[in-house]
Design an enzyme around this catalytic site. Structure first.
Site, PDB file in Angstrom:
ATOM      1  N   CYS A 164     -48.245  58.010  -1.980  1.00 43.16           N
ATOM      2  CA  CYS A 164     -48.610  58.586  -2.735  1.00 43.16           C
ATOM      3  C   CYS A 164     -48.307  59.887  -3.538  1.00 43.16           C
ATOM      4  O   CYS A 164     -47.247  59.823  -4.689  1.00 43.16           O
ATOM      5  CB  CYS A 164     -50.421  58.835  -3.191  1.00 43.16           C
ATOM      6  SG  CYS A 164     -51.025  57.670  -2.572  1.00 43.16           S
TER       7      CYS A 164
HETATM    8  N1  LIG Z   1     -52.905  54.477   0.533  1.00 44.09           N
HETATM    9  C1  LIG Z   1     -53.991  55.322   0.399  1.00 44.09           C
HETATM   10  O1  LIG Z   1     -54.482  56.407   0.932  1.00 44.09           O
HETATM   11  C2  LIG Z   1     -53.756  55.733  -1.613  1.00 44.09           C
HETATM   12  C3  LIG Z   1     -54.235  56.629  -1.966  1.00 44.09           C
HETATM   13  C4  LIG Z   1     -55.422  56.289  -3.643  1.00 44.09           C
HETATM   14  C5  LIG Z   1     -54.372  55.692  -4.359  1.00 44.09           C
HETATM   15  N2  LIG Z   1     -53.384  54.114  -3.591  1.00 44.09           N
HETATM   16  C6  LIG Z   1     -53.132  53.444  -4.846  1.00 44.09           C
HETATM   17  O2  LIG Z   1     -53.864  52.747  -4.439  1.00 44.09           O
HETATM   18  C7  LIG Z   1     -52.823  51.298  -4.708  1.00 44.09           C
HETATM   19  C8  LIG Z   1     -52.996  50.610  -3.267  1.00 44.09           C
HETATM   20  O3  LIG Z   1     -52.040  52.050  -2.168  1.00 44.09           O
HETATM   21  P1  LIG Z   1     -52.032  50.933  -0.653  1.00 44.09           P
HETATM   22  O4  LIG Z   1     -52.552  52.091  -0.232  1.00 44.09           O
HETATM   23  O5  LIG Z   1     -53.390  50.361  -0.454  1.00 44.09           O
HETATM   24  O6  LIG Z   1     -51.425  49.524   0.018  1.00 44.09           O
HETATM   25  P2  LIG Z   1     -51.154  48.570   0.433  1.00 44.09           P
HETATM   26  O7  LIG Z   1     -50.153  48.235   1.064  1.00 44.09           O
HETATM   27  O8  LIG Z   1     -52.107  48.862   1.940  1.00 44.09           O
HETATM   28  O9  LIG Z   1     -52.083  47.077   0.380  1.00 44.09           O
HETATM   29  C9  LIG Z   1     -51.748  46.445  -0.660  1.00 44.09           C
HETATM   30  C10 LIG Z   1     -51.802  45.027  -0.686  1.00 44.09           C
HETATM   31  O10 LIG Z   1     -51.829  44.532  -1.738  1.00 44.09           O
HETATM   32  C11 LIG Z   1     -51.189  42.872  -0.538  1.00 44.09           C
HETATM   33  N3  LIG Z   1     -50.509  42.341  -2.867  1.00 44.09           N
HETATM   34  C12 LIG Z   1     -49.463  42.492  -2.777  1.00 44.09           C
HETATM   35  N4  LIG Z   1     -48.996  41.685  -3.592  1.00 44.09           N
HETATM   36  C13 LIG Z   1     -50.489  41.508  -3.816  1.00 44.09           C
HETATM   37  C14 LIG Z   1     -50.537  40.700  -4.664  1.00 44.09           C
HETATM   38  N5  LIG Z   1     -49.323  40.488  -6.437  1.00 44.09           N
HETATM   39  N6  LIG Z   1     -51.506  39.706  -4.776  1.00 44.09           N
HETATM   40  C15 LIG Z   1     -52.779  40.032  -3.719  1.00 44.09           C
HETATM   41  N7  LIG Z   1     -52.300  40.720  -3.328  1.00 44.09           N
HETATM   42  C16 LIG Z   1     -50.985  41.642  -3.365  1.00 44.09           C
HETATM   43  C17 LIG Z   1     -50.721  43.307  -0.100  1.00 44.09           C
HETATM   44  O11 LIG Z   1     -50.100  42.308   0.971  1.00 44.09           O
HETATM   45  C18 LIG Z   1     -51.751  44.462   0.888  1.00 44.09           C
HETATM   46  O12 LIG Z   1     -52.183  44.079   1.920  1.00 44.09           O
HETATM   47  C19 LIG Z   1     -51.411  52.083  -5.011  1.00 44.09           C
HETATM   48  O13 LIG Z   1     -51.074  51.782  -6.252  1.00 44.09           O
HETATM   49  C20 LIG Z   1     -51.296  53.249  -3.976  1.00 44.09           C
HETATM   50  O14 LIG Z   1     -50.430  54.304  -5.077  1.00 44.09           O
HETATM   51  C21 LIG Z   1     -53.317  54.589  -2.596  1.00 44.09           C
END
Ligand SMILES: NC(=O)c1ccc[n+]([C@@H]2O[C@H](COP(=O)([O-])OP(=O)(O)OC[C@H]3O[C@@H](n4cnc5c(N)ncnc54)[C@H](O)[C@@H]3O)[C@@H](O)[C@H]2O)c1
Length: 447
Positions: free
Chosen positions: A279
């Site tokens: 992030c």
């Molecule tokens: N990790 C954090 O602490 C956090 C905190 C706040 C916001 N975010 C935001 O949340 C969002 C997700 O982050 P995350 O850390 O959970 O990511 P992540 O990489 O842990 O998980 C994303 C998941 O989405 C799946 N994916 C990718 N493309 C896809 C599709 N087309 N259809 C279905 N599934 C799909 C991937 O296989 C993966 O399992 C991002 O925008 C991030 O900036 C993350």
């Protein structure tokens, strides 16, 4: 109610409040999995979607896949029929509400990579039916929901605010934070129209302690970026202060600890070896990119980025000086990096500054290993493919004494810092971990 309205908003609201709707979650990662469990614990039936087949299978077998989320929680939700994962995207017509939690990284040219969000929207579109609520949770620039998602969905002939409902509610997950799990964090909600806002607000009211409705999806998108830009800029500020005060022989951590006793007008941020995680290093540049459309330069963001990007170089210089002072040349020395996760107590190394540190140490001719209790092996990453397959070394007295210096890059709580300080020749500490463990002495260098 408008006579030609296709969707039954009042009926959907009632079913949300009665927790009768089925909730779909697309993207089962650090954000999607805790959200799915929160919704299933609140009594909703949850259908999770992910393109990663093995991930889906493991979740259905009751594995959590995230270190700080116990397997039991997933196993229990699966056993009760409250949670199911699938890679079959034709089932996107089943949920009444679809929450999108897919990655939003930067391209290698530092521009927003919305391909995951767009692919998800294109997967939803053929299944879209009247009465569905779609909420984007992924962090992104203001305008994404309206300019990117809505046209993809409306190309089906269905209308936002009449047939289906579109909202943005930013994810605020803080992985590994024991005080604030998903349901304890208030949720900001912006809707494309009043119906979308009231539906999304009603849904999240069932899941989290409090909702914060705002006037539009773009405002909600801006709230999330503001939160993360605030962190990026303040971390850059204390990183700069660390360098200045360090040159003056002043300990920046002592300064911050004293300054934070002021009961108003000061909020502590802590320096480190550079920015990490999915992030804080990335999100600000979503705004920078969008601002160009308005001929506006985001100078604070750029400056913070420059300062934070230089931090690993500063740390490696301090490390090299510390090794040199022991009479050993840095080139040819053996360095142990302690912690490769981007922050403490998590198993996530995305954008971790430790990888940059390892690269820089290697480039200066030193041999580098790492120890991380939560990352037994470094996976392939786009920027540091050369580190893929490296394995964590054991952390014991004999191993520690075999290195010319130990560099604390991540301050995992489970590490025995006394063992480290007692056995390492030099400890270079970028997190003030030793002092917090009550350890001091000439072998510890803060950087
Ligand atoms: N990790 C954090 O602490 C956090 C905190 C706040 C916001 N975010 C935001 O949340 C969002 C997700 O982050 P995350 O850390 O959970 O990511 P992540 O990489 O842990 O998980 C994303 C998941 O989405 C799946 N994916 C990718 N493309 C896809 C599709 N087309 N259809 C279905 N599934 C799909 C991937 O296989 C993966 O399992 C991002 O925008 C991030 O900036 C993350």
């Amino acid at each position: 109610m408008n006579a030609d309205r296709v969707a039954d908003v009042a009926g959907l609201l009632d079913r949300i409040r009665a927790r009768e709707i089925r909730v779909g979650i697309v993207g089962l990662g650090y954000v999607g999995i805790p959200l799915a469990l929160t919704a299933s614990r609140a009594g909703f039936r949850v259908l999770g979607f992910d393109i990663n087949g093995p991930r889906v299978e493991r979740l259905n077998r009751g594995e959590s896949l995230i270190r700080h989320v116990p397997d039991d929680l997933v196993a229990e939700a699966v056993r009760q029929g409250k949670f199911e994962a699938t890679a079959d995207f034709s089932r996107l017509s089943e949920p009444d509400a679809i929450l999108i939690c897919v990655p939003t990284p930067l391209t290698k040219h530092q521009e927003p990579d919305l391909s995951y969000v767009e692919n998800t929207a294109r997967a939803i579109a053929p299944c879209l039916r009247p009465g569905q609520l779609i909420v984007l949770e992924s962090t992104t620039y203001p305008g994404t929901t309206d300019e990117v998602l809505r046209p993809i969905f409306e190309a089906t002939g269905l209308r936002s605010g009449r047939d289906f409902f579109l909202a943005f509610s930013p994810e605020r997950e803080d992985p590994g934070n024991p005080d604030f799990g998903t349901s304890a964090i208030p949720k900001v909600v912006g809707g494309d129209g009043p119906e979308a806002l009231s539906l999304a607000d009603a849904l999240y009211s069932q899941l989290v302690v409090r909702t914060v409705p705002v006037s539009s999806t773009a405002t909600a998108e801006a709230v999330k970026l503001t939160e993360n830009i605030f962190r990026a800029v303040n971390i850059a500020l204390v990183n700069e202060l660390k360098v200045v005060y360090g040159a003056m022989g002043i300990d920046v951590w002592e300064v911050i600890d004293a300054a934070k006793t002021k009961p108003f007008g000061f909020m502590p941020f802590y320096p480190g070896p550079g920015l990490g995680g999915h992030c804080i290093p990335i999100d600000p540049f979503y705004l920078t990119w969008k601002a160009r459309e308005y001929d506006i330069a985001t100078r604070f963001i750029e400056l913070a980025g420059q300062i934070n990007t230089r931090m690993p170089y500063y740390v490696v210089n301090k490390l090299a000086e510390a090794v040199d002072r022991t009479g050993r040349a840095f080139t040819g020395s053996r360095i142990l990096v302690l912690g490769v996760a981007y922050k403490k107590n998590v198993d996530d190394l995305r954008e971790s500054p430790s990888l940059k540190l390892m690269e820089l140490i290697g480039a200066r001719g030193a041999q580098v290993d790492y120890h991380d209790p939560y990352i037994p092996e470094i996976p392939r990453t786009r920027e540091h493919a050369e580190l893929a397959g490296r394995r964590s070394v054991a952390l014991d007295a004999a191993t520690l004494s075999g290195y010319d210096a130990v560099l604390i890059a991540t301050d995992h709580d489970s590490v025995d810092y006394r063992l480290v300080v007692e056995n390492a020749k030099v400890v270079v500490d970028t997190r003030n971990a030793c002092a917090r463990a009550g350890l001091s002495g000439g072998r510890i260098v803060k950087a």
